[in-house]
Design a protein around this motif. Structure first.
Motif, PDB file in Angstrom:
ATOM      1  N   PHE A  46       0.827  -1.213   0.000  1.00  0.00           N
ATOM      2  CA  PHE A  46       0.000   0.000   0.000  1.00  0.00           C
ATOM      3  C   PHE A  46       0.857   1.257   0.000  1.00  0.00           C
ATOM      4  CE2 PHE A  46      -3.069  -2.981   2.117  1.00  0.00           C
ATOM      5  CZ  PHE A  46      -3.964  -3.025   1.070  1.00  0.00           C
ATOM      6  N   ASP A  50       1.553   2.883  -6.742  1.00  0.00           N
ATOM      7  CA  ASP A  50       0.663   3.992  -7.079  1.00  0.00           C
ATOM      8  C   ASP A  50      -0.799   3.532  -7.081  1.00  0.00           C
ATOM      9  OD1 ASP A  50       0.026   2.817  -9.602  1.00  0.00           O
ATOM     10  OD2 ASP A  50       1.671   3.866 -10.555  1.00  0.00           O
ATOM     11  N   GLU A  51      -1.665   4.511  -7.147  1.00  0.00           N
ATOM     12  CA  GLU A  51      -3.111   4.246  -7.062  1.00  0.00           C
ATOM     13  C   GLU A  51      -3.616   3.361  -8.201  1.00  0.00           C
ATOM     14  OE1 GLU A  51      -6.576   3.990  -5.218  1.00  0.00           O
ATOM     15  OE2 GLU A  51      -4.875   5.058  -4.379  1.00  0.00           O
ATOM     16  N   ASP A  52      -3.060   3.529  -9.402  1.00  0.00           N
ATOM     17  CA  ASP A  52      -3.494   2.718 -10.541  1.00  0.00           C
ATOM     18  C   ASP A  52      -3.224   1.234 -10.307  1.00  0.00           C
ATOM     19  OD1 ASP A  52      -4.383   4.942 -11.927  1.00  0.00           O
ATOM     20  OD2 ASP A  52      -2.503   5.187 -13.030  1.00  0.00           O
ATOM     21  N   LEU A  54      -2.874  -0.201  -7.346  1.00  0.00           N
ATOM     22  CA  LEU A  54      -3.785  -0.638  -6.279  1.00  0.00           C
ATOM     23  C   LEU A  54      -5.180  -0.916  -6.826  1.00  0.00           C
ATOM     24  CD1 LEU A  54      -2.875   1.685  -3.271  1.00  0.00           C
ATOM     25  CD2 LEU A  54      -2.421  -0.763  -3.515  1.00  0.00           C
ATOM     26  N   THR A  55      -5.640  -0.066  -7.725  1.00  0.00           N
ATOM     27  CA  THR A  55      -6.960  -0.252  -8.338  1.00  0.00           C
ATOM     28  C   THR A  55      -7.000  -1.561  -9.125  1.00  0.00           C
ATOM     29  OG1 THR A  55      -7.336   2.123  -8.452  1.00  0.00           O
ATOM     30  CG2 THR A  55      -8.631   0.749  -9.940  1.00  0.00           C
ATOM     31  N   GLN A  56      -5.965  -1.815  -9.898  1.00  0.00           N
ATOM     32  CA  GLN A  56      -5.910  -3.055 -10.669  1.00  0.00           C
ATOM     33  C   GLN A  56      -5.873  -4.270  -9.742  1.00  0.00           C
ATOM     34  OE1 GLN A  56      -2.702  -3.206 -13.494  1.00  0.00           O
ATOM     35  NE2 GLN A  56      -3.423  -5.100 -14.419  1.00  0.00           N
ATOM     36  N   ARG A  58      -7.100  -4.459  -6.735  1.00  0.00           N
ATOM     37  CA  ARG A  58      -8.442  -4.611  -6.136  1.00  0.00           C
ATOM     38  C   ARG A  58      -9.396  -5.290  -7.125  1.00  0.00           C
ATOM     39  NH1 ARG A  58      -7.389   0.827  -4.200  1.00  0.00           N
ATOM     40  NH2 ARG A  58      -6.948   0.688  -1.976  1.00  0.00           N
TER      41      ARG A  58
END
Length: 63
Positions: A46, A50-52, A54-56, A58
């Motif tokens: 975490f 990067d956020e991208d 983490l989104t993938q 999830r």
């Protein structure tokens, strides 16, 4: 090499979706305290990605 060492090795390079998949697999294969330690590595994920990514992760149900 045990699963925890393999998991720690993943952090020696840039984390990718593939390395997160590998971490997930190692955590599922590990047992007992080793599985707990590998599970704790997700906190480092975490902080490190990067956020991208983490989104993938999830979307794939990795986290």
């Amino acid at each position: 090499m045990d699963k925890l060492e393999q998991a720690e090795t993943l952090f020696k390079q840039s984390l990718t979706i593939e390395s997160l998949r590998q971490l997930d697999t190692l955590e599922r294969q590990a047992r007992g305290q080793e599985a707990d330690y590998i599970g704790e590595l997700w906190e480092a994920v975490f902080a490190a990605v990067d956020e991208d990514l983490l989104t993938q992760a999830r979307k794939e149900g990795l986290i």
